[in-house]
Design a protein around this motif. Structure first.
Motif, mmCIF file in Angstrom:
data_model
loop_
_atom_site.group_PDB
_atom_site.id
_atom_site.type_symbol
_atom_site.label_atom_id
_atom_site.label_comp_id
_atom_site.label_asym_id
_atom_site.label_seq_id
_atom_site.Cartn_x
_atom_site.Cartn_y
_atom_site.Cartn_z
ATOM 1 N N SER A 314 4.730 -8.756 -32.304
ATOM 2 C CA SER A 314 3.586 -9.299 -32.079
ATOM 3 C C SER A 314 3.618 -10.938 -32.093
ATOM 4 N N ALA A 315 2.799 -11.484 -31.477
ATOM 5 C CA ALA A 315 2.624 -13.035 -31.692
ATOM 6 C C ALA A 315 1.351 -13.503 -31.071
ATOM 7 N N GLY A 316 1.028 -14.657 -31.682
ATOM 8 C CA GLY A 316 -0.271 -15.144 -31.261
ATOM 9 C C GLY A 316 -0.686 -16.415 -31.894
ATOM 10 N N VAL A 317 -1.817 -17.069 -31.261
ATOM 11 C CA VAL A 317 -1.987 -18.478 -31.752
ATOM 12 C C VAL A 317 -3.478 -18.249 -32.180
ATOM 13 N N SER A 318 -4.006 -18.867 -33.126
ATOM 14 C CA SER A 318 -5.021 -19.070 -33.700
ATOM 15 C C SER A 318 -5.916 -20.176 -33.871
ATOM 16 N N LEU A 319 -6.911 -20.567 -33.517
ATOM 17 C CA LEU A 319 -7.787 -21.688 -33.627
ATOM 18 C C LEU A 319 -8.850 -21.686 -34.279
ATOM 19 N N SER A 320 -9.127 -22.426 -35.340
ATOM 20 C CA SER A 320 -10.472 -22.528 -36.191
ATOM 21 C C SER A 320 -10.990 -23.797 -36.287
ATOM 22 N N TRP A 321 -12.220 -23.891 -36.144
ATOM 23 C CA TRP A 321 -12.996 -25.348 -36.218
ATOM 24 C C TRP A 321 -14.407 -25.029 -36.802
ATOM 25 N N ASN A 322 -14.385 -25.740 -38.187
ATOM 26 C CA ASN A 322 -15.614 -25.672 -38.845
ATOM 27 C C ASN A 322 -16.498 -26.685 -38.162
ATOM 28 N N LEU A 323 -17.437 -26.287 -37.317
ATOM 29 C CA LEU A 323 -18.442 -26.954 -36.420
ATOM 30 C C LEU A 323 -19.383 -27.689 -37.663
ATOM 31 N N PHE A 324 -19.748 -27.078 -38.488
ATOM 32 C CA PHE A 324 -20.783 -27.600 -39.385
ATOM 33 C C PHE A 324 -20.403 -26.864 -40.931
ATOM 34 N N ASP A 325 -20.412 -27.609 -41.852
ATOM 35 C CA ASP A 325 -20.019 -26.867 -43.234
ATOM 36 C C ASP A 325 -21.025 -27.497 -44.195
ATOM 37 N N GLY A 326 -22.365 -27.602 -43.688
ATOM 38 C CA GLY A 326 -23.363 -28.091 -44.709
ATOM 39 C C GLY A 326 -23.315 -29.504 -44.938
ATOM 40 N N GLY A 327 -22.689 -30.349 -44.469
ATOM 41 C CA GLY A 327 -22.690 -31.773 -44.887
ATOM 42 C C GLY A 327 -21.587 -32.068 -45.925
ATOM 43 N N GLN A 328 -20.845 -31.050 -46.540
ATOM 44 C CA GLN A 328 -19.786 -31.416 -47.629
ATOM 45 C C GLN A 328 -18.702 -32.531 -47.078
ATOM 46 N N THR A 329 -18.317 -32.298 -45.921
ATOM 47 C CA THR A 329 -17.232 -33.245 -45.328
ATOM 48 C C THR A 329 -17.876 -34.586 -45.270
ATOM 49 N N SER A 330 -19.207 -34.655 -44.774
ATOM 50 C CA SER A 330 -19.642 -36.202 -44.841
ATOM 51 C C SER A 330 -20.017 -36.642 -46.212
ATOM 52 N N VAL A 331 -20.075 -35.833 -47.276
ATOM 53 C CA VAL A 331 -20.286 -36.332 -48.703
ATOM 54 C C VAL A 331 -19.049 -36.677 -49.317
ATOM 55 N N ARG A 332 -17.947 -36.231 -48.806
ATOM 56 C CA ARG A 332 -16.574 -36.287 -49.295
ATOM 57 C C ARG A 332 -16.180 -37.681 -48.665
ATOM 58 N N ILE A 333 -16.375 -37.813 -47.395
ATOM 59 C CA ILE A 333 -15.972 -39.010 -46.933
ATOM 60 C C ILE A 333 -16.870 -40.529 -47.602
ATOM 61 N N GLN A 334 -18.151 -40.188 -47.697
ATOM 62 C CA GLN A 334 -18.918 -41.268 -48.436
ATOM 63 C C GLN A 334 -18.064 -41.480 -49.930
ATOM 64 N N ASN A 335 -17.925 -40.489 -50.781
ATOM 65 C CA ASN A 335 -17.265 -40.846 -51.962
ATOM 66 C C ASN A 335 -15.920 -40.990 -51.767
ATOM 67 N N ALA A 336 -15.281 -40.920 -50.955
ATOM 68 C CA ALA A 336 -13.802 -41.541 -50.758
ATOM 69 C C ALA A 336 -14.132 -43.119 -50.512
ATOM 70 N N LYS A 337 -14.818 -43.526 -49.708
ATOM 71 C CA LYS A 337 -15.076 -44.793 -49.383
ATOM 72 C C LYS A 337 -15.510 -45.588 -50.417
ATOM 73 N N VAL A 338 -16.580 -45.003 -51.320
ATOM 74 C CA VAL A 338 -16.866 -45.542 -52.705
ATOM 75 C C VAL A 338 -15.659 -45.655 -53.639
ATOM 76 N N ALA A 339 -14.945 -44.609 -53.674
ATOM 77 C CA ALA A 339 -13.871 -44.708 -54.672
ATOM 78 C C ALA A 339 -12.791 -45.852 -54.237
ATOM 79 N N TYR A 340 -12.692 -45.863 -52.969
ATOM 80 C CA TYR A 340 -11.856 -46.838 -52.475
ATOM 81 C C TYR A 340 -12.243 -48.357 -52.738
ATOM 82 N N GLU A 341 -13.663 -48.546 -52.794
ATOM 83 C CA GLU A 341 -14.226 -49.963 -53.029
ATOM 84 C C GLU A 341 -14.062 -50.203 -54.385
ATOM 85 N N SER A 342 -14.072 -49.139 -55.419
ATOM 86 C CA SER A 342 -14.247 -49.294 -56.628
ATOM 87 C C SER A 342 -12.557 -49.612 -57.329
ATOM 88 N N GLN A 343 -11.560 -49.173 -56.404
ATOM 89 C CA GLN A 343 -10.276 -49.402 -56.529
ATOM 90 C C GLN A 343 -10.042 -51.014 -56.076
#
Length: 443
Positions: A314-343
């Motif tokens: 048996s074989a196959g391909v699976s595709l998963s896409w988190n269309l909305f995660d409650g804003g967690q990705t957005s928060v991680r991006i913002q925090n990563a930018k702030v951390a980079y500025e601090s560095q």
């Protein structure tokens, strides 16, 4: 006959000096550095961290390779069955065996994970570079500690030589005044003063010898080496040319390990930003499987016993896409930018501090060199003064108090010179560390 006697005395003196030198093991600076690099516990731990980081950055930890798993199983059951069917006699069956066998091989491979593997792999390489820089920082700090103790031990050795010579002169002076007292040339007070000076010089020598032994133990701890307490260190000192030091300072920002570490952390933080964005992208996985199954069933009232075997792929391909995660990705991006500025801010702060430390260290080094040269000249002056005072003392033109004062002046000048010499060298070593040239310099 006199020539033979002089030759014999010279020969015995030479043999004595050689035997004394052989009884003392000389630990050179190069040997001390090697011992630190090979044996120091802190450096060993840092090297182990580098090895771990090297393992982590390999292809086996990258996520680029597929995973292959296998599962096998066997089930067995033994049952009794009573089947009651309308219009028929009950069917009583005992010890019915059921067996199931299964085996499968599963292959999984991630075709695309939102660039996460690429960023993780590059970040692991940077972590390895960072671990090397941190190991270098540990080595430099340990070498600074070692040289501090090494030059302190060298200073103690020179001080012991000075104090031994001072005690010898004081004993000779005591012997001389005792002869003078026996012949009635001086009073008892001069003898008592000479005895007090011998006692004080003996105490000073004993104290310095104890300090010498303690410093030896400190050095052995740093280099983690088994040596007898008879060992000595190389007391010679050579200074790096000032023009070369100035060139090191001009290139310090590129070579200073603290600046290099923060720059590496800045690159790692940049990949943290990129990794945060992968939460918006889909994931595509490929899977394949090969399976084998066998069922051995007992007979039933309606069917005879059977054995069924199945196998296949048996074989196959699976595709998963988190269309909305409650804003967690957005928060991680913002925090990563702030951390980079601090560095980035941290980098500017470290560069500012390093530049200040280098300027301070350079000024301190130049002052120490100047004091060292003054103290060297001061020793020459006091030595000449003492030699003349000693000559005058021997012919009775100078009393014991004046002789003792000239002797103390010479002693203070010599010990101050020893302190100035090794302070200047240690200031140079610290400056070499700040400019990133400590590991590139021969000592």
């Amino acid at each position: 006959m006199n020539k033979k006697l002089v030759f014999l005395v010279f020969l015995l003196f030479f043999v004595f000096i050689q035997s004394k030198a052989l009884s003392q093991e000389i630990l050179t600076k190069k040997e001390a550095v090697k011992s630190v690099l090979d044996n120091n516990y802190g450096i060993k731990i840092a090297e182990n961290n580098v090895e771990i980081a090297e393992n982590n950055k390999g292809i086996l930890n990258s996520g680029y390779l597929p995973t292959l798993t296998t599962n096998m199983g066997w089930d067995f059951s033994l049952q009794d069955r009573l089947a009651e069917i309308d219009g028929r006699d009950p069917l009583d069956q005992n010890d019915l065996e059921t067996q199931r066998y299964n085996a499968n091989l599963d292959l999984n491979y991630t075709l695309f994970d939102g660039m996460g593997r690429i960023y993780n792999y590059e970040q692991l390489k940077l972590q390895y570079n960072l671990s090397q820089l941190e190991a270098r920082e540990t080595i430099e700090n340990t070498l600074i500690q070692m040289f501090s103790v090494y030059y302190e031990l060298a200073r103690r050795l020179k001080n012991v030589e000075v104090l031994e010579n001072t005690l010898t002169l004081s004993k000779e002076r005591l012997q001389r005044v005792e002869y003078q007292f026996d012949y009635g040339q001086i009073n008892k007070l001069a003898v008592l003063n000479a005895e007090v000076d011998v006692a004080n010089d003996s105490i000073n020598l004993i104290d310095e010898q104890q300090n010498l032994v303690n410093t030896k133990r400190d050095l052995l701890v740093v280099i983690n080496e088994e040596l007898t307490e008879k060992f000595v260190v190389d007391t010679t000192v050579t200074f790096t040319p000032l023009l070369q030091i100035e060139q090191f300072i001009e290139e310090a920002e590129q070579n200073n390990v603290s600046v290099q570490i923060i720059e590496e952390n800045l690159l790692i933080s940049d990949y943290d930003k990129k990794l945060s964005f992968t939460g918006y992208l889909p994931r595509l996985d490929l899977f394949g499987s090969y399976g084998w199954n066998r069922n051995i069933s007992p007979e039933s009232p309606f069917f005879p016993g059977s054995t069924q075997t199945t196998k296949g792929y048996s074989a196959g391909v699976s595709l998963s896409w988190n269309l909305f995660d409650g804003g967690q990705t957005s928060v991680r991006i913002q925090n990563a930018k702030v951390a980079y500025e601090s560095q980035q801010i941290q980098k500017e702060l470290i560069k500012q501090n390093v530049n200040r430390d280098i300027k301070n260290a350079f000024e301190n080094y130049k002052n120490r060199l100047y004091i060292y040269k003054l103290q060297k000249k001061n020793v020459t002056t006091n030595k000449n003064n003492f030699d003349r005072t000693q000559e005058q003392f021997n012919i009775g033109q100078v009393n014991s108090v004046e002789f003792r004062q000239a002797q103390l002046n010479l002693l203070n000048a010599q010990t101050s010179y020893n302190l100035a010499k090794y302070d200047a060298k240690l200031a140079e070593v610290q400056l070499l560390q700040l400019t990133g040239q400590l590991l590139n310099t021969e000592f």
